[in-house]
Design a protein around this motif. Structure first.
Motif, short mmCIF file in Angstrom:
data_model
loop_
_atom_site.label_atom_id
_atom_site.label_comp_id
_atom_site.label_asym_id
_atom_site.label_seq_id
_atom_site.Cartn_x
_atom_site.Cartn_y
_atom_site.Cartn_z
N UNK A 254 -8.80 5.89 -9.69
CA UNK A 254 -7.24 5.99 -9.94
C UNK A 254 -6.55 6.68 -8.82
N UNK A 255 -6.89 6.39 -7.45
CA UNK A 255 -6.17 7.25 -6.31
C UNK A 255 -4.75 6.24 -6.15
N UNK A 256 -3.82 7.27 -5.93
CA UNK A 256 -2.31 6.54 -5.90
C UNK A 256 -2.44 6.12 -4.56
N UNK A 257 -3.10 6.63 -3.36
CA UNK A 257 -2.73 6.29 -1.99
C UNK A 257 -4.07 5.88 -1.21
N UNK A 258 -4.00 5.55 -0.09
CA UNK A 258 -5.08 5.71 0.80
C UNK A 258 -4.36 6.56 1.98
N UNK A 259 -5.66 7.01 2.75
CA UNK A 259 -5.23 7.72 4.02
C UNK A 259 -4.46 6.87 4.97
N UNK B 256 5.28 7.95 -8.66
CA UNK B 256 4.29 8.12 -9.73
C UNK B 256 3.22 9.25 -9.23
N UNK B 257 2.83 9.29 -7.93
CA UNK B 257 1.88 10.20 -7.30
C UNK B 257 2.65 11.83 -7.40
N UNK C 254 -4.96 16.27 -0.78
CA UNK C 254 -5.06 14.65 -0.60
C UNK C 254 -6.18 14.27 -1.28
N UNK C 255 -7.19 14.88 -1.59
CA UNK C 255 -8.12 14.37 -2.43
C UNK C 255 -7.55 13.96 -3.80
N UNK D 121 0.80 -1.40 0.06
CA UNK D 121 0.01 0.08 0.07
C UNK D 121 0.85 1.32 -0.01
N UNK D 122 0.41 2.22 -0.70
CA UNK D 122 0.89 3.79 -0.46
C UNK D 122 -0.04 4.36 0.60
#
Length: 462
Positions: A111-116, A38-39, A103-104, A12-13
């Protein structure tokens, strides 16, 4: 909220705000994981900045290229990072809308790069990657929570590996002792060689046992410094406990009325006296009462008095003195309150209070209204805290968890060094168990059950 189990973290990122409450001058957003690069490149319009250099970039939304902010960005490729993974940092303008938009963009949509990130997840990844051991993690948690200079010094030493390096030395000595026992087994057919090796192992284990005992002897100061010096204000109703509490806190933290039984719960205020942490508790007045709520308040007051390092017992001048219960713990100071109501109080000289431990400088009477004796009382409490906590900054053992593990190791060493004939194999097993006990302090052995509790105490983004 609990942190994620270790087996769900890999791959996970994560992203989180790692700086203070918004709005602020600058807000730091961190990413950690395989998508950090990439993010960051997507936010910067397709270009990654040079590694480990702060670069000013225009951050844009992927969908339409609309600007989000102009920010300093850092690209930190792993494994030489805090978490051992690829990381990125965004130093944004610290407005709520700016941070929310960035952050959004990183953590919303399919296509989110990460999760909280969860609380403590960045630090947990550092632990799992071997960048920190558990004792250093706990030191970091204490450093974030430190409120006084002494707590800062203690926590900084722990976070820097003071206990960890000592544990490593102790475990090394155990390995040496076990190697000597193994040698005695290997040369069991040569009685003189085997006996000498076994005696050397026992001597090494006995010396280590003494070193552990020294560390345990100072454990109380280390633990008390983390928790603070505990002071309980006690006495009959309307003795002036809540008024004194407000005076010590320099603000109104407790309700003050002429009605007896106003305080029914324990109210705390945290003070920094001479660099040492002091927690002062205002408690319910002690009396025979029929009210259920007040009886519960009195029960809590007595419980707090039993656990306190110092009980300041207040006697009002207009009532028959109430004798303190015999079950109170720590030191006991008796002080008369409302001195301004006594005739001729302006002409009287200060008097010493009644102190069970012979503490100097305790005022015999005080007045919140006139200020008489308040400064002396604060100074006396500060001196008592310093005497109780001084040296805690240098203590190796600062948590009950550390103490319990080292006590287990001492018990194992006691059995390993018992006089008389004991099979070398049994001595070696006790040395192995002692090593495992010490390993629990730094997270090398059997600590999975405590990980969630430790990391959940961190803020999100740390």
């Amino acid at each position: 909220m609990q942190t994620l189990p270790s087996d769900t973290v890999a791959g996970d990122t994560i992203v989180a705000l790692s700086s203070g409450a918004l709005p602020a001058a600058v807000a730091v957003v961190r990413l950690s994981g395989p998508n950090a690069g990439p993010a960051l490149a997507a936010l910067c319009g397709g270009r990654l900045p040079p590694p480990r250099r702060a670069v000013l970039r225009r951050l844009v939304r992927r969908s339409d290229g609309a600007p989000l902010d102009r920010a300093l960005v850092l690209w930190l490729p792993g494994p030489g990072t805090a978490t051992g993974e690829d990381m990125a940092e965004l130093h944004l303008h610290g407005g709520r809308a700016v941070v929310a938009a960035v952050i959004a963009e990183l953590a919303s949509g399919p296509a989110a790069f990460a999760r909280p990130a969860e609380p403590g997840e960045f630090t947990r990844r550092a632990f799992l990657a071997g960048r920190m051991d558990l004792a250093a993690v706990e030191g970091l948690a204490d450093l974030l929570a430190a409120e006084t200079e002494a707590q800062r010094v203690q926590a900084l030493a722990q976070a820097g590996g003071a206990l960890s390096s000592r544990i490593a030395d102790w475990r090394s000595r155990l390995i040496e002792a076990r190697a000597l026992l193994e040698a005695s087994l290997d040369f069991s057919d040569e009685a003189d060689v085997a006996e000498v090796a076994e005696q050397q192992a026992i001597a090494e284990a006995a010396g280590l046992r003494s070193a552990l005992a020294v560390a345990l002897a100072d454990a109380g100061r280390g633990e008390r410094l983390r928790d603070g010096f505990q002071v309980a204000l006690m006495g009959p109703p309307n003795a002036g406990k809540s008024s004194l509490m407000n005076a010590l806190a320099s603000r109104e933290v407790a309700i003050v009325t002429a009605e007896a039984g106003t305080t029914r719960d324990v109210i705390e205020v945290h003070l920094d006296l001479g660099g040492y942490p002091v927690t002062v508790a205002d408690t319910a007045g002690l009396r025979e009462t029929a009210g259920e709520a007040e009886r519960e308040g009195i029960r809590r007051a007595l419980s707090r008095g039993r656990d306190a390092d110092l009980v300041v017992w207040l006697d009002p001048p207009d009532e028959t003195a109430l004798e303190p219960p015999g079950e109170l713990g720590g030191s006991l100071w008796r002080i008369r309150t409302k001195a301004d109501l006594e005739p001729g109080h302006e002409l009287r000289s200060p008097v010493e209070g009644s102190s069970a431990d012979g503490a100097a400088g305790v005022p015999g009477r005080i007045s919140v209204s006139s200020g008489e004796g308040i400064g002396d009382l604060v100074a006396a409490i500060g001196a008592a805290a310093a005497q109780s906590l001084k040296g805690g900054e240098d203590a190796l053992v600062t948590r009950a968890r550390h103490r319990a593990a080292i006590e287990d190791a001492v018990a194992c060493l006691d059995r390993a060094t018992m006089a008389g004939f004991i099979a070398p194999e049994l001595r070696a097993e006790e040395l192995r168990r002692a090593g495992d006990a010490l390993g629990r302090v730094v997270g090398a052995v059997g600590v999975e059950a405590v990980l969630g509790r430790i990391f959940s105490s961190f803020c999100i983004g740390k």
